[in-house]
Design an enzyme around this catalytic site. Sequence first.
Site, short mmCIF file in Angstrom:
data_model
loop_
_atom_site.label_atom_id
_atom_site.label_comp_id
_atom_site.label_asym_id
_atom_site.label_seq_id
_atom_site.Cartn_x
_atom_site.Cartn_y
_atom_site.Cartn_z
N LYS A 68 -17.17 27.90 61.01
CA LYS A 68 -16.12 28.88 60.88
C LYS A 68 -16.36 29.91 59.77
O LYS A 68 -15.59 30.83 59.59
CB LYS A 68 -14.79 28.14 60.61
CG LYS A 68 -14.39 27.29 61.80
CD LYS A 68 -13.09 26.58 61.52
CE LYS A 68 -12.78 25.45 62.48
NZ LYS A 68 -13.48 25.36 63.73
N LYS A 113 -10.38 15.44 49.83
CA LYS A 113 -9.13 16.18 49.65
C LYS A 113 -8.64 16.10 48.21
O LYS A 113 -8.15 17.08 47.66
CB LYS A 113 -8.04 15.65 50.59
CG LYS A 113 -8.25 16.02 52.03
CD LYS A 113 -7.96 17.50 52.26
CE LYS A 113 -8.23 17.87 53.72
NZ LYS A 113 -8.29 19.31 53.95
N LYS A 163 -25.57 24.85 61.90
CA LYS A 163 -24.89 25.06 63.17
C LYS A 163 -23.76 26.07 63.04
O LYS A 163 -23.35 26.43 61.94
CB LYS A 163 -24.40 23.74 63.74
CG LYS A 163 -23.42 23.00 62.86
CD LYS A 163 -22.95 21.74 63.58
CE LYS A 163 -21.75 21.15 62.86
NZ LYS A 163 -21.15 20.03 63.55
#
Length: 329
Positions: A197, A111, A194
């Site tokens: 989004k 972050k 996989k």
Amino acid sequence: MEIVLSGIRSTGRLHLGNYYGAVRNFVKMQHDYQCYFFIADYHSLTTHPKPDDWKANVKQVLCEYLACGIDPEIATVYIQSDVPETFELYLILNMLAYKGELERTTSFKDKVRQQPDNVNAGLLTYPVLMAADILIHKANKVPVGKDQEQHLEMTRNFASRFNNLYGVDYFPLPTAFNFGKNLIKIPGLDGSGKMGKSEGNGIYLSDDAKTVEKKVMRAVTDTGPTEKNQKMPEPIQNLFTILEVVSSPDTVEHFRKQYADCTIRYGELKKQLAADINRALEPIRERISYYMNNEEVIRKVVNLGREKARASAAKTLREVREIIGIRPF
Ligand code: TRP
């Protein structure tokens, strides 16, 4: 009975990978464990979402979980911000969390790199809030992905520090719930890895039939097999993996044969795949829109969840206060 708790990000609409991965397992598990499913809306505050988006996100995620078959009468389904006991425990656990270990957390370091202008203390103590979510119900098992395992380990550290400091055997040390071979991994449509989004890679449960068709037709393929019985490259294997989940064995066999003898036409494979995904999703889609359009039902679910979650949380907090020495005069 073992207590299982799962925290759900309030910002993520469910895709096919979530459904055939964790969520279908949750639906089965709710009968075998005491399950808590909650929507982690306060965790999303670290990124300052807009007030109007807040409720819309929570509602969407809640409706999708219910539509998949999570039963709020059996499991406890609630919204994190509805259970203020969590935040008192969060404060208490903050006294047991060291600045150094929080700074070394992988998710925090990520972050800091991603949003250097907004390194707030909420980001730093994100794992403490997560520990409070888990420990407030004294959960034993937490289904988490790889990216959350470090947070779970920190939860164990905070819990055992609490136990040691006060000389009690109070908090269980929660471990990751592993679905083992029951976890089906759904690949994405963009050729590798996989389902996630990213644009064009994922199919959402709330996508309409046309959107599903468009996404599947655009899925990455190659120019087709040129030798009999040749090995499938990853993008093609991925389409077959999804086909195996949503289609009949006959259909899978049919296209496998065609691939093996080089007569396959990807356009046909994709049409079939899209149709079968849509057949699988249709009842879920209907239930999502039932809940989305039924404020009364949703309100009842939320109220019931809050009541059950707060009963459990209040008991823990009462005992924790007693252990710490915060006792009534
Ligand atoms: N951090 C989790 C995620 O990003 C969400 C979460 C919040 C969670 N609190 C939790 C998961 C407690 C499990 C238990 O996916």
